[in-house]
Design an enzyme around this catalytic site. Structure first.
Site, mmCIF file in Angstrom:
data_model
loop_
_atom_site.group_PDB
_atom_site.id
_atom_site.type_symbol
_atom_site.label_atom_id
_atom_site.label_comp_id
_atom_site.label_asym_id
_atom_site.label_seq_id
_atom_site.Cartn_x
_atom_site.Cartn_y
_atom_site.Cartn_z
ATOM 1 C CG ASP A 86 25.272 56.541 43.408
ATOM 2 O OD1 ASP A 86 25.989 57.834 43.861
ATOM 3 O OD2 ASP A 86 24.178 56.306 43.748
ATOM 4 C CB SER A 134 19.404 55.338 32.384
ATOM 5 O OG SER A 134 18.695 55.829 33.259
HETATM 6 N N1 AR6 Z 1 33.253 55.981 35.247
HETATM 7 C C1 AR6 Z 1 32.215 56.091 34.307
HETATM 8 N N2 AR6 Z 1 31.366 55.146 33.953
HETATM 9 C C2 AR6 Z 1 31.115 54.257 35.076
HETATM 10 C C3 AR6 Z 1 32.032 54.049 36.071
HETATM 11 C C4 AR6 Z 1 32.799 54.878 36.156
HETATM 12 N N3 AR6 Z 1 33.810 54.813 37.515
HETATM 13 N N4 AR6 Z 1 31.439 53.027 36.958
HETATM 14 C C5 AR6 Z 1 30.203 52.431 35.882
HETATM 15 N N5 AR6 Z 1 30.234 53.179 35.046
HETATM 16 P P1 AR6 Z 1 25.130 52.665 36.577
HETATM 17 P P2 AR6 Z 1 22.348 53.577 36.031
HETATM 18 C C6 AR6 Z 1 29.147 53.148 33.698
HETATM 19 O O1 AR6 Z 1 24.641 51.158 36.838
HETATM 20 O O2 AR6 Z 1 22.294 52.520 35.170
HETATM 21 C C7 AR6 Z 1 23.352 52.569 41.268
HETATM 22 O O3 AR6 Z 1 23.477 51.850 42.005
HETATM 23 C C8 AR6 Z 1 28.743 51.908 33.688
HETATM 24 O O4 AR6 Z 1 29.442 50.881 32.883
HETATM 25 O O5 AR6 Z 1 26.266 52.975 37.344
HETATM 26 O O6 AR6 Z 1 22.061 54.853 35.876
HETATM 27 C C9 AR6 Z 1 22.841 54.041 41.540
HETATM 28 O O7 AR6 Z 1 22.617 54.212 42.914
HETATM 29 C C10 AR6 Z 1 27.336 52.202 32.840
HETATM 30 O O8 AR6 Z 1 27.664 52.279 31.382
HETATM 31 O O9 AR6 Z 1 23.843 53.704 36.425
HETATM 32 C C11 AR6 Z 1 21.395 53.838 40.953
HETATM 33 O O10 AR6 Z 1 20.670 52.855 41.903
HETATM 34 C C12 AR6 Z 1 27.083 53.726 33.330
HETATM 35 O O11 AR6 Z 1 28.081 53.837 33.982
HETATM 36 C C13 AR6 Z 1 21.552 52.962 39.832
HETATM 37 O O12 AR6 Z 1 22.998 52.322 39.811
HETATM 38 C C14 AR6 Z 1 25.790 53.654 34.164
HETATM 39 O O13 AR6 Z 1 25.733 52.604 35.163
HETATM 40 C C15 AR6 Z 1 21.506 53.685 38.497
HETATM 41 O O14 AR6 Z 1 21.820 53.129 37.328
#
Ligand code: AR6
Length: 173
Positions: A33, A122
């Site tokens: 995000d 997630s």
């Molecule tokens: N490109 C692709 N994947 C990514 C990137 C990127 N640039 N950065 C991280 N990931 P998360 P959630 C991966 O925590 O669990 C936020 O604060 C990461 O390694 O981004 O759905 C939101 O505002 C992981 O495998 O999302 C919410 O509050 C995946 O993306 C909360 O986090 C999802 O990790 C949502 O949590």
């Protein structure tokens, strides 16, 4: 409906729309995000803020989707979805996660778009065990109508380990 699993930064992908794993407020956060908001520029935050609230501080309930332009990203749109927070597995997490994927594809079709990239919704801050989340993603996407050959799906993982998990889940369907 081809599905490809890659290791990449989703903000670099050139597809019609990327999916953001957001929180219900849609005003940014960490993880993917935060990366999407940084790459899209401040206009994305303004577009999100303009979306109506369905309850105080809630612009997108868990499992639902909202769409905005991509602004400075190399994509036309961002589909924002909110995955479930993992609470042990007996709080409808699988169904809610499945809704994220299914509702994103519905919006893709409604906007007559063809290519979409999902992050591992997630699987970061929200704590969903990656093997279980990948199984839900694979089952949901493979359950979609396969006659729609014009839709091309990328599952964008942020590490090779995660890519192996998602590829394994797809192979198992
Ligand atoms: N490109 C692709 N994947 C990514 C990137 C990127 N640039 N950065 C991280 N990931 P998360 P959630 C991966 O925590 O669990 C936020 O604060 C990461 O390694 O981004 O759905 C939101 O505002 C992981 O495998 O999302 C919410 O509050 C995946 O993306 C909360 O986090 C999802 O990790 C949502 O949590």
């Amino acid at each position: 409906m081809p599905i490809t699993v890659v290791t990449a930064d989703i903000t670099q992908l050139r597809v019609d729309t990327i999916v953001n794993a957001a929180n219900p407020g849609l005003l940014g956060g960490g993880g993917v995000d935060g990366a999407i908001h940084r790459a899209a520029g401040p206009a994305l935050l303004n577009a999100c803020r303009a979306l109506p609230e369905s309850a105080p501080g809630v612009r997108c309930p868990t499992g639902e989707v909202r769409i905005t332009p991509g602004f400075d990203l190399p994509v036309r749109y961002v589909i924002h979805t909110v995955g479930p927070i993992w609470q042990g597995g007996d709080h409808d997490e699988a169904e809610l996660l499945s809704h994220c994927y299914r509702n994103s594809l519905r919006l893709l079709r409604e906007h007559r778009l063809h290519t979409i990239a999902f992050p591992a919704i997630s699987c970061g801050v929200y704590g969903y065990p990656a093997t279980l989340a990948a199984a839900v993603a694979a089952a949901t996407l493979c359950d979609e109508p396969t006659h729609d050959a014009s839709i091309d799906i990328t599952l964008c993982c942020f590490s090779d380990a995660m890519r192996a998990i998602f590829q394994g889940a797809l192979n198992a369907v």
